[in-house]
Write an enzyme that holds these catalytic residues in place. Sequence first.
Site, PDB file in Angstrom:
ATOM      1  N   GLU A  95       0.571  -1.416   0.698  1.00 15.71           N
ATOM      2  CA  GLU A  95       0.143  -0.210   0.347  1.00 15.71           C
ATOM      3  C   GLU A  95       0.859   1.122   0.270  1.00 15.71           C
ATOM      4  OE1 GLU A  95      -3.122  -0.181   3.135  1.00 15.71           O
ATOM      5  OE2 GLU A  95      -1.844  -2.485   3.322  1.00 15.71           O
ATOM      6  N   CYS A 108       2.840   8.291   1.629  1.00 20.43           N
ATOM      7  CA  CYS A 108       3.725   7.222   2.627  1.00 20.43           C
ATOM      8  C   CYS A 108       3.713   5.865   1.679  1.00 20.43           C
ATOM      9  CB  CYS A 108       2.235   7.149   3.392  1.00 20.43           C
ATOM     10  SG  CYS A 108       2.956   5.668   4.577  1.00 20.43           S
ATOM     11  N   CYS A 115       4.698  -7.790   7.101  1.00 18.64           N
ATOM     12  CA  CYS A 115       5.434  -7.083   8.533  1.00 18.64           C
ATOM     13  C   CYS A 115       5.591  -8.383   9.594  1.00 18.64           C
ATOM     14  CB  CYS A 115       4.771  -6.134   9.671  1.00 18.64           C
ATOM     15  SG  CYS A 115       5.992  -5.782   9.880  1.00 18.64           S
ATOM     16  N   CYS A 119       3.414  -6.079  15.916  1.00 19.96           N
ATOM     17  CA  CYS A 119       3.112  -4.244  16.963  1.00 19.96           C
ATOM     18  C   CYS A 119       1.041  -5.129  16.927  1.00 19.96           C
ATOM     19  CB  CYS A 119       2.723  -3.268  16.146  1.00 19.96           C
ATOM     20  SG  CYS A 119       4.946  -2.702  15.582  1.00 19.96           S
ATOM     21  N   CYS A 122      -1.526  -2.772  14.739  1.00 17.42           N
ATOM     22  CA  CYS A 122      -0.989  -2.820  13.541  1.00 17.42           C
ATOM     23  C   CYS A 122      -1.751  -4.085  12.063  1.00 17.42           C
ATOM     24  CB  CYS A 122       0.282  -2.586  12.941  1.00 17.42           C
ATOM     25  SG  CYS A 122       0.657  -2.924  11.693  1.00 17.42           S
ATOM     26  N   GLY A 165       5.690  -2.913   6.455  1.00 18.10           N
ATOM     27  CA  GLY A 165       6.644  -3.279   6.687  1.00 18.10           C
ATOM     28  C   GLY A 165       7.940  -2.211   7.725  1.00 18.10           C
ATOM     29  N   GLU A 166       8.867  -2.938   7.942  1.00 12.98           N
ATOM     30  CA  GLU A 166      10.071  -2.389   8.859  1.00 12.98           C
ATOM     31  C   GLU A 166      10.998  -2.190   8.628  1.00 12.98           C
ATOM     32  OE1 GLU A 166      10.737  -1.077  12.536  1.00 12.98           O
ATOM     33  OE2 GLU A 166      12.265  -0.653  10.578  1.00 12.98           O
ATOM     34  N   CYS A 338      -2.092   1.433   8.503  1.00 13.01           N
ATOM     35  CA  CYS A 338      -2.049   0.758   7.182  1.00 13.01           C
ATOM     36  C   CYS A 338      -1.664  -0.775   6.672  1.00 13.01           C
ATOM     37  CB  CYS A 338       0.316   0.681   6.887  1.00 13.01           C
ATOM     38  SG  CYS A 338       1.045  -0.446   8.103  1.00 13.01           S
TER      39      CYS A 338
HETATM   40 FE1  SF4 Z   1       4.908  -2.401  13.856  1.00 13.62          FE
HETATM   41 FE2  SF4 Z   1       5.075  -0.914  11.089  1.00 13.62          FE
HETATM   42 FE3  SF4 Z   1       5.586  -3.820  11.071  1.00 13.62          FE
HETATM   43 FE4  SF4 Z   1       2.857  -2.358  11.472  1.00 13.62          FE
HETATM   44  S1  SF4 Z   1       4.001  -2.392  10.062  1.00 13.62           S
HETATM   45  S2  SF4 Z   1       4.009  -4.742  12.781  1.00 13.62           S
HETATM   46  S3  SF4 Z   1       3.881  -1.305  12.888  1.00 13.62           S
HETATM   47  S4  SF4 Z   1       6.759  -2.186  12.328  1.00 13.62           S
END
Ligand code: SF4
Length: 358
Positions: A95, A108, A115, A119, A122, A165-166, A338
């Site tokens: 996205e 963004c 991911c 978290c 999220c 994603g991280e 997201c």
């Molecule tokens: Fe955490 Fe960002 Fe991954 Fe969501 S996308 S789980 S907020 S690190």
Amino acid sequence: MPVELLGKSAEELRAFVASLGEPTYRGGQIYHALYAERRLDLAAMTNLPAALRARLAEEARVTLPRIVRRFTSVDGSVRYLFSIGGEDAKPAQIEAVFMPKEGRQTICISTQAGCAVDCHFCLTAQLGLIRNVSAGEIIGQVLVALEENREHLAPQTNVVLMGQGEPLLNYDATMAAVRILLDPKGLALSPRHVSLSTSGIVPGIERMGQEKIRPSLAISLNASSDEQRDALMPINRKYPLDVLLEACRRYPLRPREYFTIEYVLLGGVNDSPEDARRVVRLLAHIRAKVNLIPWNPGNLPYRAPEPERIEEFRTILIEKGVPAFTRYSRGQDVFAACGQLALIESASPLSAASVFLS
Ligand code: SF4
């Protein structure tokens, strides 16, 4: 198999044209056409001789993320659900959001499909990690969003690596894309206008500190104690607050550079005056500004903070000398979080389409 050009650096493009027996400066011309002029079709690279364009049509390709759906919010922001991969990479959906504002647009983008960080607030976490996004797929999200909105672009473009994603767990591809975004001969964005948000991957923060060319760094904090952060962001068990914040203290900030601390305010969870005072103490000796992001109620079991709590939290920070701002998510009517589009798409492709008008 044709060679993918998108995401390649000027040096890599020079090496590629040399492998075709062409003079290396042609690589620089392709770099300029792709990133500075956004000529995303080989046939449109009229700065190259016709014979070379014909050769490239056989030997190379430029693959952009494909728009699966676009959702336009009443506030003008546009959310894109992209499809990537397929031929020689695993298919996935990511996205991006294009947010216009007076004098600038902010885009963004995603650095991973899904991911693994988990978290709890999220939705992307619920996808798990599907795969890393390549440098070309990262740059491609920016190029498509700019091209789609080219009729009404403002002079300044901001890019935030804050989608799925991280980014620091896909370090090399993310930094390869960032170098092109920040290169005066590439997309020529200012380092102050490109921001990377991390959940607190300490080795990645330390590595980023050694980079000559790097984006601004945002830390997703969201808690005022280890106990609270362990519960919201399990990554805290690996890199607890004292380790994370010590890495921030040691980070070689440049003059006028500062960290952005993202703090999602979850009603009744982390939004008390005591939380605010603890955040002040945590941030001692760190040059930072805090973005307070009130939670939008949605599919997860959290509630929005009361408006008075938001204001009280912000006032405590400001009175203790910590710059703090309240930021509301854009495009709330077209799914603010997201991961939401990809989750819905994977559950039922029609459910999203039936709800939104683009
Ligand atoms: Fe955490 Fe960002 Fe991954 Fe969501 S996308 S789980 S907020 S690190």
